[in-house]
Design a protein around this motif. Structure first.
Motif, PDB file in Angstrom:
ATOM      1  N   GLY A 332      -3.969   4.143 -15.163  1.00 15.34           N
ATOM      2  CA  GLY A 332      -3.629   2.506 -15.304  1.00 15.34           C
ATOM      3  C   GLY A 332      -3.682   2.300 -13.811  1.00 15.34           C
ATOM      4  N   TYR A 333      -4.004   3.190 -12.441  1.00 10.42           N
ATOM      5  CA  TYR A 333      -3.629   2.830 -11.128  1.00 10.42           C
ATOM      6  C   TYR A 333      -5.115   2.726 -10.601  1.00 10.42           C
ATOM      7  N   GLU A 334      -5.405   1.773  -9.815  1.00  9.66           N
ATOM      8  CA  GLU A 334      -7.013   1.681  -8.839  1.00  9.66           C
ATOM      9  C   GLU A 334      -7.114   2.382  -8.001  1.00  9.66           C
ATOM     10  N   GLU A 335      -8.175   2.802  -7.549  1.00  7.37           N
ATOM     11  CA  GLU A 335      -8.708   4.680  -7.230  1.00  7.37           C
ATOM     12  C   GLU A 335      -8.108   4.069  -5.599  1.00  7.37           C
ATOM     13  N   HIS A 336      -7.798   3.578  -5.167  1.00  5.51           N
ATOM     14  CA  HIS A 336      -7.808   3.295  -3.657  1.00  5.51           C
ATOM     15  C   HIS A 336      -6.056   3.708  -3.426  1.00  5.51           C
ATOM     16  N   VAL A 337      -5.867   3.970  -4.437  1.00  3.27           N
ATOM     17  CA  VAL A 337      -4.018   4.015  -5.068  1.00  3.27           C
ATOM     18  C   VAL A 337      -3.451   4.933  -5.380  1.00  3.27           C
ATOM     19  N   HIS A 348       7.911   9.970   3.447  1.00  5.12           N
ATOM     20  CA  HIS A 348       7.749   8.697   3.875  1.00  5.12           C
ATOM     21  C   HIS A 348       7.994   7.507   3.067  1.00  5.12           C
ATOM     22  N   PRO A 349       8.000   6.109   3.171  1.00 11.41           N
ATOM     23  CA  PRO A 349       9.149   5.074   2.892  1.00 11.41           C
ATOM     24  C   PRO A 349       8.741   4.649   1.240  1.00 11.41           C
ATOM     25  N   TYR A 350       7.727   4.816   0.781  1.00  5.65           N
ATOM     26  CA  TYR A 350       7.693   4.751  -0.428  1.00  5.65           C
ATOM     27  C   TYR A 350       8.554   4.939  -0.783  1.00  5.65           C
ATOM     28  N   PRO A 351       8.864   4.173  -2.078  1.00  4.66           N
ATOM     29  CA  PRO A 351      10.419   4.231  -2.593  1.00  4.66           C
ATOM     30  C   PRO A 351      10.191   5.233  -3.662  1.00  4.66           C
ATOM     31  N   ALA A 352       9.515   5.977  -3.832  1.00  4.74           N
ATOM     32  CA  ALA A 352       9.617   7.239  -5.076  1.00  4.74           C
ATOM     33  C   ALA A 352      10.189   8.982  -4.765  1.00  4.74           C
ATOM     34  N   THR A 353       9.588   8.623  -2.788  1.00  2.00           N
ATOM     35  CA  THR A 353       9.846   9.878  -2.664  1.00  2.00           C
ATOM     36  C   THR A 353      11.719   9.904  -1.819  1.00  2.00           C
ATOM     37  N   GLY A 354      12.228   8.620  -1.916  1.00  2.00           N
ATOM     38  CA  GLY A 354      13.860   8.749  -1.538  1.00  2.00           C
ATOM     39  C   GLY A 354      14.273   8.964  -3.149  1.00  2.00           C
ATOM     40  N   PRO A 367       6.507  -8.095  -5.111  1.00  2.12           N
ATOM     41  CA  PRO A 367       5.462  -7.878  -4.325  1.00  2.12           C
ATOM     42  C   PRO A 367       6.123  -7.839  -3.357  1.00  2.12           C
ATOM     43  N   GLN A 368       7.444  -8.338  -2.334  1.00  7.47           N
ATOM     44  CA  GLN A 368       7.932  -9.107  -1.386  1.00  7.47           C
ATOM     45  C   GLN A 368       9.014  -8.286  -1.774  1.00  7.47           C
ATOM     46  N   GLU A 369       9.917  -7.401  -2.243  1.00 10.10           N
ATOM     47  CA  GLU A 369      10.669  -6.184  -2.720  1.00 10.10           C
ATOM     48  C   GLU A 369       9.758  -5.199  -2.483  1.00 10.10           C
ATOM     49  N   PHE A 370       8.795  -4.711  -2.809  1.00  8.94           N
ATOM     50  CA  PHE A 370       7.913  -3.452  -2.464  1.00  8.94           C
ATOM     51  C   PHE A 370       7.493  -3.657  -1.689  1.00  8.94           C
ATOM     52  N   THR A 371       7.062  -5.125  -0.013  1.00 11.07           N
ATOM     53  CA  THR A 371       6.601  -4.740   0.685  1.00 11.07           C
ATOM     54  C   THR A 371       7.630  -4.628   1.459  1.00 11.07           C
ATOM     55  N   ALA A 372       9.050  -4.653   1.142  1.00 12.63           N
ATOM     56  CA  ALA A 372      10.421  -4.619   2.254  1.00 12.63           C
ATOM     57  C   ALA A 372      10.408  -2.985   2.741  1.00 12.63           C
ATOM     58  N   ALA A 373      10.077  -2.391   1.091  1.00 10.98           N
ATOM     59  CA  ALA A 373      10.586  -1.315   1.007  1.00 10.98           C
ATOM     60  C   ALA A 373       9.573  -0.235   2.216  1.00 10.98           C
ATOM     61  N   ALA A 378       0.233   0.059   8.542  1.00 12.61           N
ATOM     62  CA  ALA A 378      -0.289   1.258   8.557  1.00 12.61           C
ATOM     63  C   ALA A 378      -0.333   2.288   7.645  1.00 12.61           C
ATOM     64  N   SER A 379       0.690   2.553   6.665  1.00 16.58           N
ATOM     65  CA  SER A 379       1.603   3.816   6.417  1.00 16.58           C
ATOM     66  C   SER A 379       1.784   3.194   5.117  1.00 16.58           C
ATOM     67  N   ALA A 380       1.814   1.646   4.806  1.00 10.43           N
ATOM     68  CA  ALA A 380       1.970   1.706   3.614  1.00 10.43           C
ATOM     69  C   ALA A 380       1.626   1.580   1.597  1.00 10.43           C
ATOM     70  N   ILE A 381       1.681   2.671   1.262  1.00 13.96           N
ATOM     71  CA  ILE A 381       1.171   2.400   0.221  1.00 13.96           C
ATOM     72  C   ILE A 381       0.659   1.764  -0.892  1.00 13.96           C
ATOM     73  N   SER A 382      -0.295   0.707  -0.795  1.00 11.33           N
ATOM     74  CA  SER A 382      -0.317  -0.477  -1.575  1.00 11.33           C
ATOM     75  C   SER A 382       0.000  -0.360  -3.191  1.00 11.33           C
ATOM     76  N   GLY A 383       0.341  -1.440  -3.636  1.00 17.99           N
ATOM     77  CA  GLY A 383       1.146  -2.010  -4.811  1.00 17.99           C
ATOM     78  C   GLY A 383      -0.481  -1.913  -5.439  1.00 17.99           C
ATOM     79  N   GLY A 384      -0.975  -2.588  -5.433  1.00 12.69           N
ATOM     80  CA  GLY A 384      -2.686  -2.582  -6.343  1.00 12.69           C
ATOM     81  C   GLY A 384      -2.448  -4.117  -7.223  1.00 12.69           C
ATOM     82  N   GLY A 385      -2.722  -3.642  -8.303  1.00 15.17           N
ATOM     83  CA  GLY A 385      -2.244  -4.923  -9.119  1.00 15.17           C
ATOM     84  C   GLY A 385      -0.964  -5.767  -9.370  1.00 15.17           C
TER      85      GLY A 385
END
Length: 681
Positions: A332-337, A348-354, A367-373, A378-385
């Motif tokens: 269910g994830y987009e190819e760019h993600v 990496h700051p992506y929440p899965a690593t923590g 999405p606001q909480e996702f962006t704040a994390a 430049a290095s943020a992982i996209s949230g997709g849809g």
């Protein structure tokens, strides 16, 4: 009439004119009943033989529909509410009785006083509707009613309509109020009696009640409703019924606690249903993951069962490797993600690593909480849809395997119940994944172990040809204990060995390897067959005392045309010669692993052109298949073989369907054909 039940003849068949006149003159309901007795004389019922006009009006049914029928037929509830037993006692003891009851059923409703008097083999009953009594202390029934109402838990009031000159009802005067009714209104009885509910209301509900009470008087219809007092949030259950032409009897009670309890119950039911849905989803997930045996099957179950059960639209599985997280599965994830998630540093700051580092889940509701994390675009992982995320540790047995990410298209608040459910999903998935990864590792080890324990190449024997087959039954990481071997002892001597260690496990395989090595060593040392087996038994008792094994050891003397055979709990070889195939008649010894065991060898002749077939018991028997049946089929298959070439002989045995099918054990077959009995070289 049921067998053994008879009508009593102690009462007259008809009511006398004088008695009828007396009962008809009574303004209250009167009935005459006669006993119905069983064969032993015990009263089991009563038949209604008379009902006066007042009683007929009271019951709202014509007397002709009732007379001649029994109480059990007319009023079956009298059997359980004690009425029938009261009537029996009056007739049996000849003592009158009185009873005040309340009925609320289709045929009878209200408060009633019953007086029952014995009459012949039956009784006369007089029943009074207390609501029709004059509400004053001058009657015994009225006095009782006052006492009963004052002692009740409900508030009661009798209101009489007040009309203006046009006949319109403009108020209701309180003619009587019981103590609890006054208390519920926050007043005393003296403050309420004689006052109008419109002119002197005891509270806002009186004004609200007025149009409904007026409708009760005008229509005669009973009115009932729950009313909530705005100022206090109290809830009242109010019921009003017309009494006579211009009065209303009102009952009311404070049911605030009951309503609150009902609301709490409804909330509990809703919570229980939600819990049942969650439990069912978890059971579905557990069943799907339990059926998965490999990592790929676990991933597929996560995508097809866990993701929809959790309500998510996207799922990713990232497993921990030294210093990094690696994407192993996604749905269910987009190819760019997906490209961004292929490999992530644990810093990496992506929440899965923590989550993978700490083992603690993390929930992002917007999405606001996702962006704040991930503060660095430049290095943020996209949230997709997706608009909400659950990052869940894949943890089992104290080991963090990685992170399970479930994404949602809509923002959501993860309440405690949902978080608990998601953690249950992740724990179950982690256990299944850990089991599958371990299975995969063990599968590789088992395959290597199986190859290492069986001989890769068998020696060529002068004057004899041989062929072997090994058919493993076990799956996955289990390793069977069946083995075979051909040991070259000298130029014209060789040992054929076949055996079976009990069990299917790496331990059984290791024991098999020890036995195979020990037998080779004892054979090479020149010990005779019985001594080889005896020493192998001692070896097993010393180093693997809990193990058990069977073995057939057959030493060929090619120059002599003989063989020496020893059996240790193993089925006998089959000898095919002269157009006949049969088991060798050899005295068996006990299995290896038996204390104080004695083994004896036996010499047999080997004619030129004969064949020997050694095998393990999985070929001929299991719990459904007897040894005799399997041996018979094996002998028939060998006898019917077109040629005695060992390779073709083994193939023929396997193709003819000897023994149980499907199999439930490993099978090893070793076939030897004797070609030349002359001395070597």
């Amino acid at each position: 009439m049921p067998l053994g039940v008879r009508m009593s003849t102690g009462a007259p068949e008809a009511v006398s004119p004088d008695l009828r006149a007396l009962l008809e003159a009574d303004p209250h309901g009167c009935a005459l009943a006669r006993a119905v007795r069983a064969g032993d004389g015990d009263i089991v019922d009563f038949t209604l033989i008379y009902l006066n006009e007042a009683g007929s009006r009271f019951l709202e049914r014509p007397a002709g529909e009732l007379i001649g029928r029994t109480y059990r037929q007319l009023w079956p509830e009298t059997v359980t509410d004690g009425s029938l037993e009261l009537y029996r006692r009056v007739v049996r003891d000849r003592v009158p009785a009185a009873r005040t009851v309340y009925h609320d059923r289709a045929s009878v409703s209200g408060h009633f006083e019953f007086r029952v008097v014995p009459f012949g083999d039956g009784f006369v009953a007089r029943f009074v509707d207390l609501s029709k009594l004059t509400l004053g202390s001058q009657t015994e029934g009225g006095s009782r009613l006052y006492d009963a109402l004052d002692a009740a838990f409900d508030g009661f009031a009798l209101l009489r309509a007040v009309r203006d000159d046009t006949g319109t009802i403009v108020d209701f005067t309180r003619e009587w109020v019981n103590q609890i009714g006054a208390k519920l209104a926050g007043r005393i009885v003296e403050d309420l009696l004689g006052r109008g509910i419109v002119e002197h209301p005891s509270g806002p509900t009186d004004i609200e009640l007025f149009p409904n009470l007026r409708a009760v008087v005008e229509t005669g219809d009973t009115w009932q409703r729950q009313l909530t007092v705005p100022d206090t949030a109290q809830v009242w259950q109010v019921k009003a019924a017309r009494v006579g032409a211009a009065a209303v009897a009102v009952s009311y009670r404070d049911i605030t606690d009951q309503v609150d309890q009902q609301r709490q119950l409804e909330q509990s039911v809703a919570q229980a249903r939600a819990a049942a849905v969650r439990t069912n989803a978890l059971q579905t997930v557990t069943a799907a993951l339990a059926a998965a045996g490999t990592p790929d099957e676990v991933y597929l179950a996560m995508g097809t069962v866990v993701r929809p059960s959790a309500g998510g639209q996207g799922l990713a599985v990232l497993l921990t490797e030294p210093g990094r997280l690696v994407l192993r599965y996604h749905a269910g994830y987009e190819e760019h993600v997906v490209r961004q998630l292929r490999e992530l540093s644990l810093s990496h700051p992506y929440p899965a690593t923590g989550v993978a580092r700490t083992g603690q889940p993390r929930y992002l509701s917007s999405p606001q909480e996702f962006t704040a994390a991930q503060p660095d675009p430049a290095s943020a992982i996209s949230g997709g849809g997706r608009s909400a995320w659950a990052f869940l540790p894949l943890s089992s047995g104290g080991q963090i395997l990685g992170t399970l990410v479930i994404g949602y298209r809509q923002q959501r608040d993860f309440d405690d119940d949902e978080r608990a459910n998601l953690m249950a999903f992740s724990r179950t998935a982690a256990q299944a994944l850990q089991r599958a990864l371990l299975y995969q590792a063990q599968l590789s080890i088992a395959a290597d172990l199986q190859r290492a324990l069986l001989p890769a190449v068998l020696p060529t024997l002068p004057g004899a040809r041989h062929a072997v087959r090994y058919l493993p039954w076990t799956q996955g990481s289990d390793v069977g204990g069946d083995w075979y071997d051909v040991i070259q002892i000298s130029v014209d001597r060789a040992a054929l060995v076949i055996g079976d260690v009990a069990g299917h496990s790496p331990q059984a395989a290791a024991t098999m390897g020890q036995l195979r090595s020990a037998l080779r060593a004892y054979a090479a040392a020149g010990y005779p067959p019985a001594e080889v087996i005896r020493r192998a038994n001692e070896h097993l008792l010393r180093y693997e005392p809990q193990a058990m094994a069977t073995c057939c050891y057959l030493e060929l003397h090619l120059s002599e045309g003989t063989a020496t055979v020893v059996l240790a709990g193993h089925p006998p070889p089959i000898l095919s010669t002269g157009g006949r195939a049969a088991p060798l008649r050899v005295k068996p010894g006990p299995p290896l692993g038996t204390r104080r065991a004695a083994y004896h060898d036996q010499v047999i002749a080997l004619p030129a052109g004969c064949s020997l077939v050694l095998y393990t018991d999985g070929l001929i028997e299991d719990h459904r298949y007897t040894v005799d049946r399997g041996l018979s089929e094996l002998c028939q298959a060998i006898h019917a073989a077109p040629v005695l070439d060992p390779e073709e002989l083994v193939e023929h045995i396997l193709c003819t369907g000897v023994g149980p099918n499907p199999r439930s054990d490993d099978v090893a077959i070793l076939a030897v054909t004797i070609d030349d009995l002359g001395p070597a070289g």
